[in-house]
Motif scaffolding. Structure first.
Motif: not given
Length: 223
Positions: A67-75, A88-93, A135-139, A175-178
């Motif tokens: 599975s591959a699921v789109s979401g938000y990570h970092g905020g 761009g101010v939430t900390g999420h990528a 839109y940063r690149s992160a592992i 961190r939590a993935f939403y």
């Protein structure tokens, strides 16, 4: 969109880069930088590399990905919505959570795919037409083994001489993935004629087919 996949794969494998391999396939059987032979069962990975539509599409066409699921990570959960993340101010990528079978596709191979056909690792807070920290690149390593592989991967990629600019990919703590809104899920499958998909994401999937034929799956894995 191709980012010198064969040389990049060679860099990860830890082999001396004395000549350009004829294809990425030639280095898949080389020893990887960090052994992963003890992995068993399904594993989870989180990657960020620009707009999640294209990254999700690439991994949805990768053999071994369940599975591959789109979401938000970092905020935070309160800010995990497209309207807020887009500021761009939430900390999420914008990120993609990938569940994969390591007996079919290894973690280092997922990294190869991500930075060979998915995202340019030298671009800071942008990919293609999209700009901003979202839109940063992160592992995002989910365990010590993934972290060791990611660190070795980035270090070898930096030493490879393949790139003209510094590698700016971050390794972020999990961190939590939403999960993103429903309309973002499987977006390229549902909207193949969308101008953005045709211009920016369909070429990435085609590059996956050309550069990694042994890992390419023609059918789209949903969910």
């Amino acid at each position: 969109m191709k980012f010198k996949a064969a040389l990049l794969a060679a860099a990860l494998a830890g082999v001396a880069i004395t000549a350009t391999p004829s294809s990425a396939e030639e280095v898949f059987n080389a020893p990887v930088a960090t052994r992963q032979a003890d992995e068993s069962g399904l594993q989870t990975a989180i990657f960020a590399g620009g707009c999640f539509w294209g990254i999700e599409a690439i991994f949805s066409h990768t053999r071994g990905v369940q599975s591959a699921v789109s979401g938000y990570h970092g905020g935070t959960q309160q800010q995990a919505s497209y309207s807020l993340v887009s500021s761009g101010v939430t900390g999420h990528a914008e990120a993609v959570k990938v569940v994969y079978d390591p007996s079919v596709v290894r973690y280092d191979q997922l990294l190869q795919i991500l930075f060979s056909v998915g995202a340019d690792p030298t671009l800071l807070n942008r990919q293609g037409p999209d700009h901003g920290t979202q839109y940063r690149s992160a592992i995002v390593p989910m365990n010590a083994e993934q972290r060791a592989v990611a660190q070795a991967y980035l270090a070898q990629m930096g030493r490879s001489g393949v790139w003209d600019r510094p590698i700016v990919v971050a390794i972020e703590n999990p961190r939590a993935f939403y999960e993103a809104e429903e309309y973002h899920q499987d977006f390229s499958l549902r909207n193949p004629t969308n101008p953005y998909i045709r211009r920016w994401d369909a070429p990435k999937v085609e590059a996956l087919r050309e550069e990694f034929p042994q890992l390419y799956r023609s059918t789209f894995r949903t969910g």
